[in-house]
Design an enzyme around this catalytic site. Structure first.
Site, PDB file in Angstrom:
ATOM      1  CB  SER A  85     122.801 -89.567  28.152  1.00 54.31           C
ATOM      2  OG  SER A  85     122.556 -90.385  27.022  1.00 54.31           O
TER       3      SER A  85
ATOM      4  CG  ASP B 168     115.194 -87.266  25.240  1.00 56.21           C
ATOM      5  OD1 ASP B 168     115.250 -88.443  24.813  1.00 56.21           O
ATOM      6  OD2 ASP B 168     116.131 -86.738  25.866  1.00 56.21           O
TER       7      ASP B 168
ATOM      8  CG  HIS C  73     118.093 -89.958  26.646  1.00 63.01           C
ATOM      9  ND1 HIS C  73     118.157 -88.755  25.968  1.00 63.01           N
ATOM     10  CD2 HIS C  73     119.360 -90.428  26.720  1.00 63.01           C
ATOM     11  CE1 HIS C  73     119.411 -88.508  25.657  1.00 63.01           C
ATOM     12  NE2 HIS C  73     120.163 -89.505  26.088  1.00 63.01           N
TER      13      HIS C  73
END
Length: 392
Positions: A57, A360, A363
């Site tokens: 991610s 978040d 990340h």
């Protein structure tokens, strides 16, 4: 004021205005598509005509949401800062891979699962998948882990995707080598999720998580060797960030012993673990045998992030936001949930993401990724520096 130019060199105004209108319109269209201006490669002094990226991610630009359309990154406020809408990136805007593409004069890479034809990958491709691991899915199944959030797209699978794309772009071995020789490869970051999935399922650090490091490093080594065998000349291999400074881990692994934290408030033992992984990664890159035309580059994501944690105000961030997520659902670190849940009524969303390091809880913000990317491109966070001269 009257013009003093000789009439012989005056340009008719109407054609000039039409030309300017055309140029401005083309620029506006490029901006509306959220793409940098098209270029032939070689931006910023670099000579790479393509880029291919692998990972999770930290690098995924839309693969996960292609098979999981209700993923958090498919909903606002993800993507709000730069794109103005969710794009499948786990950030408020661009990632390191996007800033690298801009610096190389390339378009943002098409996520592999969003591509439809070979033309979509003419300038490169992104194979990274959010939550992906270096180790195969079967490894986690055999360990009895819940596979709900572990995708079946490990590093081995991503490499097979790349081979398929390479064959779609060129029909002969020499043509394929011509492509790989002039491409920049971004190998990760990959590996942190092999540890995360164990942490999230409350597995033993000493007995199960720390012993994973040699296995993860071996997978990255094998993948790097595969790329070299396919003709890759420049491979950028990032380490993992300081996990002990990530809000979600600070929330997940609290300690009542203040000695477990450094003066910044980060978990010392978890940062030590991150450094253990990164040392093993650097040692692996140094021992891979390759000819002098191949450059293997370690990208120090750990050092880059730690720099802004230590000196936030010198780098555009606020001291109060260093260990807090911009978007979360409360708690000491605003990181009581795995990621930002995308619900404006229950999320605590900051008003200035560019002043935060964490987006978040897991990340980073676009601003933090931009800082890391600058350090990778221009120093001091690569060993050695990314070559600017072409390899024949």
């Amino acid at each position: 004021m009257a013009s003093s130019f000789p009439s012989a060199i005056m340009i008719p105004l109407l054609p000039l205005l039409l030309l300017l209108l055309l140029v401005c319109t083309r620029g506006a269209v490029a901006n509306a598509n959220n793409q940098p201006p098209p270029a032939g490669g070689g931006g910023g002094g670099y000579c790479y005509t393509r880029m291919f990226s692998f990972g999770d991610s930290i690098t995924d630009t839309g693969n996960q949401v292609s098979f999981f359309p209700t993923a958090p990154a498919a909903r606002p406020p993800y993507g709000e800062t730069f794109f103005g809408h969710p794009t499948g990136r786990y950030s408020d805007g661009r990632l390191v891979v996007d800033f690298l593409a801009e610096a190389l004069g390339l378009p943002y890479l098409t996520a592999y699962l969003r591509g439809k034809t070979a033309e979509d990958f003419r300038r490169g491709a992104n194979f990274a998948v959010s939550a992906a691991t270096a180790l195969r899915l079967d490894f986690f199944r055999e360990r009895g882990l819940d596979l709900t959030i572990i995708p079946p797209y490990s590093l081995d699978v991503q490499l097979e995707w790349f081979k398929g794309v390479l064959h779609s772009l060129a029909s002969t071995d020499q043509e394929r080598k011509d492509i790989t020789t002039r491409s920049l490869f971004l190998m990760g970051e990959i590996g942190i999720n092999d540890y995360n999935h164990h942490f999230f399922q409350n597995r033993s650090f000493t007995a199960e998580i720390k012993p994973l490091v040699p296995l993860v490093i071996l997978k990255i080594e094998n993948a790097t060797k595969v790329l070299i065998d396919l003709g890759a000349k420049t491979i950028l291999v990032p380490g993992i960030p300081p996990m002990g400074c990530i809000p979600r881990f600070l929330n997940l692994l609290p300690s009542k012993n203040h000695n477990d934290y450094d003066k910044l408030g980060c978990l010392k033992w978890l940062n030590d673990f991150s450094q253990y992984h990164n040392r093993a990664l650097k040692q692996m890159l140094q021992r891979i045998h390759h000819d002098p035309t191949v450059t293997l580059i370690y990208a120090d994501y750990y050092g880059a992030m730690l720099k802004i944690v230590r000196s936030p105000q010198n780098n555009g961030f606020t001291k109060e936001s260093v260990l807090r997520a911009c978007c979360g659902v409360g708690g000491a670190y605003n990181a009581d949930s795995l990621v930002c849940n995308g619900n404006a009524t229950t999320s605590n969303l900051c008003t200035e993401p560019s002043r935060y390091i964490s987006w978040d809880g897991l990340h980073l913000t676009e601003a933090a990724y931009h800082y890391i990317a600058r350090g990778v491109l221009h120093g001091p966070y690569t060993e050695p520096a990314i070559p600017t001269r072409c390899t024949a």
